[in-house]
Design an enzyme around this catalytic site. Structure first.
Site, short mmCIF file in Angstrom:
data_model
loop_
_atom_site.label_atom_id
_atom_site.label_comp_id
_atom_site.label_asym_id
_atom_site.label_seq_id
_atom_site.Cartn_x
_atom_site.Cartn_y
_atom_site.Cartn_z
N ALA A 66 97.68 97.29 47.74
CA ALA A 66 98.24 96.83 46.58
C ALA A 66 99.56 96.70 47.42
O ALA A 66 100.23 97.26 47.68
CB ALA A 66 98.31 97.50 45.52
N GLY A 105 94.06 100.09 47.29
CA GLY A 105 93.63 98.65 47.23
C GLY A 105 92.18 98.24 48.50
O GLY A 105 91.73 97.68 48.46
N GLU A 108 89.52 100.13 48.93
CA GLU A 108 88.67 99.38 47.85
C GLU A 108 88.27 98.66 48.26
O GLU A 108 86.01 97.86 48.29
CB GLU A 108 89.53 99.48 46.52
CG GLU A 108 89.86 100.96 45.83
CD GLU A 108 90.82 100.85 44.96
OE1 GLU A 108 90.43 101.57 43.88
OE2 GLU A 108 91.34 100.03 44.72
N GLU A 128 96.32 106.58 45.91
CA GLU A 128 97.03 105.94 44.30
C GLU A 128 98.30 107.31 43.69
O GLU A 128 98.81 107.06 42.94
CB GLU A 128 96.51 105.04 43.66
CG GLU A 128 96.32 103.80 44.00
CD GLU A 128 95.07 104.00 44.68
OE1 GLU A 128 94.27 102.93 45.35
OE2 GLU A 128 94.41 104.67 46.40
#
Length: 688
Positions: A66, A105, A108, A128
């Protein structure tokens, strides 16, 4: 090629649409990247000529996570969960082509693709938890479905990346690509078209979710000590439990609720503060990034003992040749033996091969002659912490070292300016304070002297990063940042045990606060006789009296605590009697001392000392102090460091308590001028 926006483009290679993300340096999931991917997948899906899609990244990495600079700011662009839904819902197979790192992310996104290929050097993970969070875009729900619950728990709750080989073996990656990744991914996609391969939606898989609840209980029990005090690991476990026990959409909802709960919390804010603080520490206002650095091709180390040997391993492990000098052959042989054993133990744990061990040992040139250091670009002394000895060593180095060589001291406390004055080249002298064990601990205090040249500072900071350390620049004072603040805690801990507490009371309170151990357990581990001698002992402190009884700590089976054959500690009646007798002899009226007072007496003077350090310019910024304490002294990262913690509890609270203690206990608690100024202005250390 079609430009979707300034960071994403779409190209057609036969029947394969190639989406390329080009958002340096790490292709982070900014609003532009998310929106660009979403629009590109939809455009490719709408093109009848397209039969498969490859998601590829330019530069040195796949999507590395992210864009955390967006945390806490108004949301822009397409939300990541919506992007992932677009990818997963594509009627045409989407292949993630992974190189560099696919983290957070980024992974993901890859999990939302129908297939994944990777180069052998790739790393994949969900870190995270290290920011006090859980993965927030389906990572906790999709990863268990593809790699299994146990591997997912390990990956998500620890936050460490897995290699491409492990990812391949676990089913996360479908094929390893040797050679050109883009071409290999296109070939893989064409194979899917030819085979009319199905859309492998990870969300639809349940075959690896059939596990007993005991798996979660066992994981919690096995890692209770590692997770102590942290909120996020338990939240990660609960999210994986939701993946097992709930339908996919309900699990996604639970994951979302969890991250929204954690993100504004103190722990996540603290861990994000530490993340940014470590990076900020590398920025030095008067030594810009453009400052030239000196070439370090060979490093010399004086001393092959615990510190010297550990320091040398950092350089040998980084591929830098090391000349290591000792005074006597047996000390040199012993030191090299310990170094080899350390490397061999790492190899036994599977982290090195024996070939790696031999390659690292081959980088050593042992010597009993200081003149062997004449060709070194950096020389670090790790001799006894005595000013006269260090000045003698530097005087000799001044005559031996080549022009332009950097001369560094591993001193923990001493005046680097005085050491530098023993040479004719003070501009080349700097402090490089490693923390024990030096081959393990991440912190490196780089101590700039009054005359240290900017390029010497820049070189030391750059070299710190090269050998895997978190380097923090500090100024000259007794104990620099870390040990200067530690002295405040040690003083109060020793006063508290005479006033009414016992060592195990103080240790328990600080352990419960989140520190790895309290001051008395730490003293026993290090050895109570460091700096003590029977000839000069005055029988005036519990430590001196314990040493006089040959209770030197863990190594003798007794110190402040008694130890069994496995070094398990228990409160000692001997220590208790020594303390009670000494307090009586000193006329101290012992009293009950609360846990709250123990914590405040030990921690608040440290915060106050940190404020003085900032006043004096010894540290550049408050976050540098936090970086020192988190990486060098085991300060709990989930409180952000002493200065962030002070802002969290409120500087007004700290000031009020310091004033109260000043009235009760004297000038040791006199508030710093900066603390009083910040409170008066309604500011915190974060505002400096």
């Amino acid at each position: 090629m079609t430009a979707i926006n300034e960071v994403v483009d779409l190209a057609l290679e036969g029947a394969v649409a190639v989406i390329t993300v080009n958002s340096p340096p790490v292709n982070a999931l900014s609003a532009n990247v998310r929106t660009g991917i979403d629009e590109a997948v939809k455009a490719a899906g709408a093109d009848p000529a397209v039969k498969a899609i490859v998601l590829h990244c330019a530069g040195r990495t796949f999507i590395a996570g992210a864009d955390i600079t967006e945390f806490g700011k108004p949301w822009k662009g397409v939300p990541l969960n919506d992007v992932n839904a677009t990818i997963e819902g594509s009627a045409k197979p989407v292949v993630a082509a992974i190189h560099g790192t696919a983290l957070g992310g980024g992974l993901e996104v890859a999990l939302s693709c129908h297939y994944r290929v990777a180069v052998p050097s790739a790393k994949l993970g969900l870190p995270e938890v290290k920011l006090g969070l859980v993965p927030g875009a389906g990572g906790t729900q999709r990863l268990p479905r593809i790699v299994g619950v146990e591997k997912a728990l390990e990956t998500i709750a620890f936050g460490d990346p897995m290699s491409a080989k492990v990812a391949l073996d676990s089913g996360l990656v479908d094929q390893m690509i040797e050679g050109d990744l883009r071409a290999g991914a296109i070939a893989f996609a064409n194979g899917l078209i030819t085979a009319k391969a199905p859309l492998n939606k990870v969300r639809d898989r349940t075959d690896k979710l059939a596990v007993d609840a005991s798996v979660f209980a066992a994981f919690r029990k096995a890692n209770a000590r590692k997770f102590r005090g942290f909120e996020a690991p338990e939240a990660c476990i609960q999210c994986v439990e939701a993946a097992v026990n709930k339908p996919f959409d309900e699990g996604m909802k639970f994951e979302r609720e969890t991250i929204l709960r954690l993100m504004p919390g103190v722990q996540s804010r603290a861990q994000r503060h530490v993340f940014f603080a470590e990076r900020q520490a590398a920025k030095i206002p008067d030594v810009p990034e453009t400052t030239p650095t000196r070439t370090i091709g060979r490093v010399g180390i004086i001393g092959a003992g615990t510190m010297g040997g550990g320091i040398s391993m950092n350089f040998a492990s980084a591929g830098i040749p090391v000349t290591i000098v000792e005074m006597k052959q047996d000390a040199l042989d012993r030191g090299l033996g310990v170094i080899r054993k350390n490397y061999e133990n790492t190899a036994k744990r599977g982290r090195l091969t024996m070939a790696d061990v031999e390659a690292r040992m081959a980088r050593y040139t042992p010597s009993l002659d200081l003149s062997a250091l004449a060709d070194c670009d950096l020389i670090i002394e790790a001799v006894f912490e005595n000013m006269e000895i260090k000045k003698e060593v530097f005087g000799k180095l001044d005559a031996i070292a080549k022009p332009g060589a950097i001369l560094a001291s591993n001193t923990s406390y001493l005046d680097v300016n005085e050491i530098a004055a023993s040479t004719k080249r003070p501009q080349d002298v700097i402090g490089m304070h490693f923390f024990s064990p030096a081959n393990v601990m991440r912190l490196l205090e780089v101590v700039r002297g009054a005359k240290t040249a900017p390029d010497v500072i820049a070189t030391a900071m750059k070299l710190g990063k090269q050998i895997g350390k978190v380097a923090v620049l500090v100024g000259v004072c007794h104990g620099f940042v870390g040990n200067r603040m530690l002295a405040q805690r040690q003083r109060e801990a020793n006063k508290l045990i005479l006033e009414g507490a016992m060592p195990w009371d103080v240790d328990r309170v600080l352990y419960d606060f989140g520190l790895p151990m309290g001051p008395f357990a730490m003293s026993d581990l290090a050895g109570l006789d460091i700096g003590w001698s029977r000839e000069t002992s005055k029988s005036s402190t519990p430590r001196e009296l314990l040493c006089e009884l040959d209770r030197r700590g863990q190594k003798t089976g007794a110190g402040f605590y008694d130890y069994d054959e496995k070094r398990n500690a228990s409160p000692s009646p001997v220590t208790e009697k020594i303390i009670l007798d000494l307090a009586a002899a000193k006329g101290v009226n012992r009293r009950q001392i609360s846990d709250e007072e123990i914590l405040q007496r030990c921690i608040y003077p440290m915060i106050n000392e940190g404020a003085k350090i900032l006043e004096e310019g010894i540290a550049i910024r408050a976050s540098d102090i936090d970086t020192v304490w988190v990486n060098g002294y085991g300060w709990p990262v989930y409180t952000g460091g002493p200065m962030f913690y002070a802002d969290t509890i409120g500087l007004g609270t700290v000031l009020d308590v310091m004033k109260r203690f000043e009235g009760q206990h004297g000038a040791d608690f006199k508030p710093s001028a900066l603390l009083e100024k910040l409170v008066a202005e309604g500011k915190g250390f974060k505002d400096l």
